[in-house]
Design a protein around this motif. Sequence first.
Motif, mmCIF file in Angstrom:
data_model
loop_
_atom_site.group_PDB
_atom_site.id
_atom_site.type_symbol
_atom_site.label_atom_id
_atom_site.label_comp_id
_atom_site.label_asym_id
_atom_site.label_seq_id
_atom_site.Cartn_x
_atom_site.Cartn_y
_atom_site.Cartn_z
ATOM 1 N N ALA A 1 63.107 11.702 28.336
ATOM 2 C CA ALA A 1 64.219 11.665 27.383
ATOM 3 C C ALA A 1 65.019 10.380 27.526
ATOM 4 C CB ALA A 1 65.132 12.869 27.594
ATOM 5 N N HIS A 2 65.399 9.847 26.388
ATOM 6 C CA HIS A 2 66.239 8.650 26.206
ATOM 7 C C HIS A 2 65.398 7.379 26.170
ATOM 8 C CE1 HIS A 2 69.212 11.612 26.700
ATOM 9 N NE2 HIS A 2 69.244 11.602 28.025
ATOM 10 N N THR A 3 64.549 7.161 27.220
ATOM 11 C CA THR A 3 63.543 6.097 27.150
ATOM 12 C C THR A 3 64.188 4.785 26.715
ATOM 13 O OG1 THR A 3 62.186 7.911 26.251
ATOM 14 C CG2 THR A 3 61.121 5.809 26.513
ATOM 15 N N GLN A 4 65.314 4.462 27.339
ATOM 16 C CA GLN A 4 66.099 3.326 26.863
ATOM 17 C C GLN A 4 65.470 1.980 27.198
ATOM 18 O OE1 GLN A 4 70.264 3.476 27.774
ATOM 19 N NE2 GLN A 4 70.622 1.326 27.317
ATOM 20 N N VAL B 1 52.619 11.867 27.310
ATOM 21 C CA VAL B 1 54.067 12.033 27.439
ATOM 22 C C VAL B 1 54.747 11.891 26.079
ATOM 23 C CG1 VAL B 1 56.174 11.049 28.436
ATOM 24 C CG2 VAL B 1 54.085 11.214 29.816
ATOM 25 N N VAL B 2 55.610 12.811 25.746
ATOM 26 C CA VAL B 2 56.438 12.711 24.547
ATOM 27 C C VAL B 2 57.609 11.788 24.853
ATOM 28 C CG1 VAL B 2 57.859 13.952 22.881
ATOM 29 C CG2 VAL B 2 55.800 15.041 23.820
ATOM 30 N N ALA B 3 57.737 10.713 24.091
ATOM 31 C CA ALA B 3 58.868 9.802 24.238
ATOM 32 C C ALA B 3 59.980 10.298 23.339
ATOM 33 C CB ALA B 3 58.465 8.381 23.858
ATOM 34 N N ASN B 4 61.008 10.871 23.968
ATOM 35 C CA ASN B 4 62.142 11.380 23.207
ATOM 36 C C ASN B 4 63.224 10.315 23.134
ATOM 37 O OD1 ASN B 4 65.078 12.825 23.758
ATOM 38 N ND2 ASN B 4 63.924 13.727 22.066
ATOM 39 N N PHE B 5 63.613 9.964 21.922
ATOM 40 C CA PHE B 5 64.667 8.981 21.692
ATOM 41 C C PHE B 5 65.850 9.640 21.005
ATOM 42 C CE2 PHE B 5 60.859 6.287 21.772
ATOM 43 C CZ PHE B 5 61.262 5.218 22.564
ATOM 44 N N GLU B 6 67.018 9.119 21.279
ATOM 45 C CA GLU B 6 68.208 9.432 20.503
ATOM 46 C C GLU B 6 68.436 8.211 19.610
ATOM 47 O OE1 GLU B 6 67.335 12.285 22.441
ATOM 48 O OE2 GLU B 6 67.761 10.641 23.803
#
Length: 541
Positions: free
Chosen positions: A368-371, A386-391
Amino acid sequence: MSRVLFTGGPIITFDGTVATALAVDGDRIVAIGNDALDWTASFDEVVQLSGRPLLPAFRDGHAHPMHAGMNRRALDLTGVDSLAEVLARVREWAAAHPHDAWIVGHCYAPTVLPGGMGLAEWLDTACADRPVVMYPTDYHALWANSAALAVGDLTASTPEPALGTIVRHADGTPTGMLLEHGAMGLVERHLPATDAATYAAGLDEAMRCLSSEGIVWAQDASLSLAELAVYTDGARRGVATCRINGALRADPGHWVQQRPGFNAARNELAGDPATAPWVRADTIKFFADGVIEAGTGYLLEPYEDAAHTCGLPNWSADGLKEAVRAFDADGFQIHIHAIGDAGVRMALDAIEHAAARNGRRDRRPVIAHTQLVHPADHQRFAALGVVANFEPLWACLDDSQVDLTFPRLGPTRSALQYPIGTLARSGARVSFGSDWPVSSHRPLDGLAVAVTRRNALGQPVDGWLPDERLPILQAIHAYTAGTAYQAFDDDADALRVGARADLVVLDRDITSIAGDEVPGASVDETWVNGVRVHHRETAGR
């Protein structure tokens, strides 16, 4: 169960199908296009779209809905843009709540404080007669007044906690800023317990907010067992209008002891027909690191403005590997907060270790975030599944980026942030979320930034790191099909025959307008399992 026909507007699919009608029978889509018009002569309801689009409902891949709902009934500093106004709001709240033992504020913008750091004496000017604690939008720090520091017995002689930082003056006395949960907890453990009525009211408000923005599933990304029980109680009370998957928060020092209780809670929920349709606990949450704006995101190389540190990992590399392996072996989905490039790499290494030790299965782990992602790690997302979760709302040049993040990363690393387009092109699965209440829960706000990479002022015109933009349909896909994949909800990945009837009606077609106009759209209707759970008052039917 009823039969509903949606007709007279574009049906947004991801396969190129052109249609203006869709039929639902019970909780399933049974026909699209002319087949929907011909499917049956008997409908219980006809929804006249009148040119409005019908989309798959949104799903939020990383949020904190219950606490966001509670914030709305508390001292909520969202949108306050100056230190003077923050202090004025604290002063007003304290005067209006003279019997509250503590004053707790939420979601001040870190940029209202110089360098993101506040002093206890500033809060003392607003309220000195009782403890005051303020949380920034990222919730990775706590700003305390002198009374709160005293309750926590924080002095110059207080040792540094293992997983946190006490920011200090030159003489060693605490300034009032506590970074990360190891330090924050020194004060938080003295906070009054939240009562059941406050939790329930917060959940009710969260459900209303989620449904009003077209969200039918959300990953609550950090829960204790007691907080999970609030969701199950809500399902039994009949207030659930959005499905919740709770991510149970693994503690670096106590995860072995937590493991039996987490397994028992998941299994109990799955076997309870009253709650299972609405609440699950199939995920374990890990915090690999903190946040870059506070200097606690874990970096491969030292901070540009603090050459003595690479940030603050919350786990050792081996400790995270073993905990992830253990919970993965239990069949849990893994969900890891990772902000810095070292945090992301540590998360990838842990997932890779679990897969190697536990063998092949459909695990769909999430980072999560994967900044900040080092380019050497881009291909690993797809390779490891892997699922790359972005906001996506964060992927712009807002004040936090310009004032806090850029100075800490420098120009080279700053240009590697939020590689949404890069990871999508690499074949990685991409999902979107909001991290509400950290930022707006409206998917329409996030979609606008995903397709433009512009800030609220429309800058820069060509977008920040424009190669990382997504076309609007691909962005919608990330907020619908991408999060459905993350949720193991393969029956709701698109508007297609046989899919679950989780639907949203917007007041305008966001696929045919400029990206910066998308936030101006509104959700007219939200449908879950073929049942309307939201209808905007001014919307036509």
